[in-house]
Design an enzyme around this catalytic site. Structure first.
Site, short mmCIF file in Angstrom:
data_model
loop_
_atom_site.label_atom_id
_atom_site.label_comp_id
_atom_site.label_asym_id
_atom_site.label_seq_id
_atom_site.Cartn_x
_atom_site.Cartn_y
_atom_site.Cartn_z
N HIS A 158 0.64 -1.38 0.07
CA HIS A 158 -0.37 -0.50 -0.04
C HIS A 158 0.79 1.37 0.27
O HIS A 158 0.11 2.41 -0.54
CB HIS A 158 -1.54 -0.06 0.94
CG HIS A 158 -0.82 0.21 2.40
ND1 HIS A 158 -0.61 -0.61 3.49
CD2 HIS A 158 -0.15 1.64 2.83
CE1 HIS A 158 0.22 -0.02 4.52
NE2 HIS A 158 0.39 0.93 4.22
N ASP A 167 1.30 -7.62 2.20
CA ASP A 167 1.14 -6.06 1.71
C ASP A 167 2.92 -5.98 2.21
O ASP A 167 3.34 -5.72 2.84
CB ASP A 167 0.30 -5.59 3.43
CG ASP A 167 0.46 -4.28 2.46
OD1 ASP A 167 0.65 -3.50 2.07
OD2 ASP A 167 -0.24 -3.36 3.52
N SER A 185 4.20 2.17 8.82
CA SER A 185 3.86 0.70 7.44
C SER A 185 5.04 0.88 6.93
O SER A 185 5.53 2.22 6.41
CB SER A 185 2.58 2.27 7.32
OG SER A 185 1.48 2.31 6.93
#
Length: 709
Positions: A84, A215, A644
């Protein structure tokens, strides 16, 4: 007696989850809790984590494109971050004919790696405490003097030509730190799994555990022939790092020590109870309501049109991310009894230091006075941000204002045109007319009349808005559906700007421009001045309250709130029990992916090759003691947005996972860390390597890495 036993059990449960994590912690890497980290099982030293005299782990951790974290995992500058985090770059290389989002992408050699203009990675070369130089012994120094001191200290540090200095306040301006930063600008896409792996579970599973998302995406840093930062050039070569992270494929156990190293974005752990209450009951619900409308409108179109799905994929994910986070935050604050917890802490501090009682009373008064203005600020900001037509109008409003003031030189105009070009690329005026119409109806119905423009009640009817907005959108230069200087802004920006005086005249008559100006001017007149004035007073008191907490609570070791600077957080691999009779293991496996598999579903489809690998049990060295491939795991690391892509490391500093999310029940940890519920979610490195090796047939990338078995 039963009630008392429950309370004792609850207290013991919190205590047993980790004494060192009562308050969580996002620690400056030059000021680590080394003793506590070693008590929890760390085998390396603080100097192995951050050292300016020799290579250390910090030399392998970078801020990716200003918002995420990434890490170097090979001696050839191979970079690992979240799918992402690289989503916008993957999307930019995608077309309907060559859909890398759906199909994935894997370069088979350096020559196939794809450039990404504008993408950067930042290394932190050094961190220096410069508080004494900035404040000069006066904690109440005027802002202008502080800014002057910051400029002076930055100049004195005198970094290399390819470096910069950024000085950041900590503890609400009670301390200041200088960051020497090295920025690389040639970053190339190396690999990304299809979104059926990299985004598996999509919005349904976002912020949720158990999680089965791969991810991750891979990039490479390129440098000039001297290994220094350089603009993109075909002559650049893979960067040779000072340090890269070995990758461990050892099995994990409950209570194993782990730490996360990255760039957490923003937390507010030291707010007073009144502020937390306003967030929980007013501000977050307003933000959620706006995004709920925008997301539902976009989703209806994206599900039926592939071009729109690709065009809006990254933006939709961005909007949905915090929409769901705020929902979990509200629930978590309620479940953890955060407001009462804050009140109890304030009372305990005031008992030791009576001056704190006065500070709290002053803040309570200011927050109560600010409440209606803060609520309008939340609605206004979210509506303008999520109605792209209004976002565009805002951009043009600022352009016209700057032009009229004589502040738009050629360089500024070129920069503005580049921003417009990027914006129009992924803008659907017809679709957004519907989004804007619905959001204006929400704004008209939810906003107190004192903050609305005169006559704005006509926008309360959503169905009428849709008809009217479509009409004015068709006649608008701003939306790109009407020409100026013989061209559409969305199709030929240079021609539309060829006569800037004509463009300005057209903009000032534009129906979208006038609509936005009406809403903006009402907000700026009735809400913003009072909101901003009160916030300035609140900020001054928050700085004072922070200093009082640190002076009064001698038993607590404080860490500064996150502010997108390099931090270390640590904890233990753990499952959780977030609700009555609900218990979660700390590890998920590939079998769980297959349990969720829904053929053809945009969130839970699974590539045929992954199904075949599963059926054949072709796992190689990437299975764990269960015989299955581990996919994700949770731990008690205190993370937030910006983490992240952060590396999750074991006790020896080996890479064991890739941070990408938090458990929904603990998203309130930005405001109130609670060890019972706060869990970060990581992709297991075994799953990442399995996908690279077995699924993508890209063993050449595995061969670059140092694998710890």
């Amino acid at each position: 007696m039963i009630k008392r036993n429950i309370l004792i059990a609850s207290a013991f449960f919190s205590f047993s989850l980790g004494i060192a994590q009562q308050y969580g912690g996002m620690w400056i890497p030059t000021e680590l809790n080394e003793r506590e980290m070693k008590d929890l099982g760390m085998k390396i030293s603080a100097k192995d984590i951050f050292n300016t005299q020799k290579p250390s782990i910090k030399d392998a951790v970078v801020q990716f494109n200003g918002g995420c974290t990434a890490e170097i995992i090979s001696p050839k500058g191979l970079l690992l971050t979240n799918h992402h985090c690289g989503y916008g770059q993957i999307q930019s290389h995608s077309t309907v004919q060559n859909d890398l989002l759906t199909n994935g992408f894997w370069a088979k050699n350096n020559g196939e790696e794809l450039p990404n203009p504008g993408v950067t990675v930042d290394f932190i070369v050094d961190i220096q405490d410069v508080t004494d130089k900035i404040l000069q012994g006066n904690s109440n120094l005027e802002t202008a003097q502080i800014n002057a001191n910051i400029q002076k200290v930055s100049a004195e540090i005198n970094p290399a030509a390819y470096q910069k200095v950024v000085i950041k306040p900590m503890y609400y301006g009670n301390k200041y730190y200088a960051y020497i930063i090295e920025t690389f600008k040639d970053i190339r896409l190396v690999g990304a799994p299809p979104q059926s792996i990299g985004k598996f579970g999509s919005d349904t599973d976002n912020w949720v555990w158990p999680r089965h998302t791969g991810d991750f995406s891979m990039f490479r840093i390129y440098a000039d022939k001297n290994n220094k930062p350089a603009e993109y050039s075909k002559d650049n070569v893979p960067y040779v790092p000072k340090h890269y992270l070995p990758v461990s494929i050892k099995d994990k156990k409950e209570n194993d020590f782990t730490f996360v190293f990255g760039f957490p974005g923003r937390t507010t752990e030291y707010l007073p109870a009144i502020a937390v209450e306003k967030i929980m009951t007013e501000i977050d619900p307003a933000r959620i309501a706006v995004r709920d409308v925008a997301l539902k409108t976009l989703d209806e179109k994206m599900r039926t049109d592939d071009a729109t799905r690709i065009q809006y994929a990254s933006k939709y994910a961005s909007v949905a991310n915090y929409w769901k986070k705020w929902i979990g935050e509200v629930e978590g604050l309620k479940k953890s009894n955060a407001v009462q917890k804050k009140k109890n802490y304030e009372n305990s501090l005031a008992a030791k230091n009576p001056a704190i009682k006065t500070t709290i009373e002053q803040m309570n008064k200011l927050y109560a006075e600010q409440a209606p203005y803060a609520l309008n600020n939340a609605y206004y900001s979210e509506v303008v941000r999520n109605a792209e037509t209004l976002t565009l109008a805002n951009m043009f409003y600022n352009f016209v204002s700057a032009f009229d003031a004589g502040k738009m030189d050629e360089k500024s105009i070129t920069s503005f045109k580049n921003r417009l070009s990027s914006f129009y690329k992924d803008y659907n005026a017809e679709l957004d007319a519907k989004v804007t119409a619905k959001l204006l109806a929400l704004y008209a119905n939810k906003t107190a009349s004192q903050f609305l423009p005169e006559g704005f009640t006509e926008f309360k009817d959503e169905s009428k808005n849709i008809i009217n907005l479509e009409k004015i959108s068709k006649n608008s230069v701003i939306t790109g559906r009407s020409n100026v200087n013989g061209a559409s802004l969305s199709e030929n920006i240079d021609k539309a700007f060829s006569n800037q005086e004509n463009l300005i005249i057209a903009l000032k008559k534009d129906p979208v421009f006038l609509l936005f100006a009406n809403v903006r001017n009402a907000y700026m007149k009735t809400a913003d001045p009072k909101y901003s004035s009160l916030q300035t007073q609140i900020d001054a008191l928050q700085k004072k309250y922070m200093a009082q907490q640190m002076e009064t609570d001698k038993d607590r070791k404080f860490f500064p709130d996150a502010n997108s600077t390099l931090r270390v957080t640590y904890g233990q691999v753990k499952g959780s029990s977030p609700r009555d009779a609900v218990s979660y293991n700390y590890q998920t496996h590939l079998a769980g992916v297959m349990e969720k598999y829904v053929p053809g579903d945009y969130e839970f489809d699974v590539p045929k090759k992954l199904i075949d690998l599963y059926n054949q049990k072709n796992y190689g060295i990437y299975k764990d003691k269960t015989g299955d491939v581990p996919v994700g795991f949770t731990a008690t690391n205190h993370t937030t947005g910006g983490n992240s892509g952060s590396p999750a490391l074991d006790a020896k500093g080996n890479l064991i996972g890739l941070n990408f999310d938090r458990q929904w029940e603990g998203t309130m940890s930005d405001i109130n860390y609670d060890p019972r519920f706060s869990r970060n979610i990581m992709v297991d490195m075994k799953y990442i390597l399995f996908i690279i090796d077995k699924f993508a047939d890209s063993k050449w990338l595995i061969n670059e890495m140092k694998i710890v078995k």
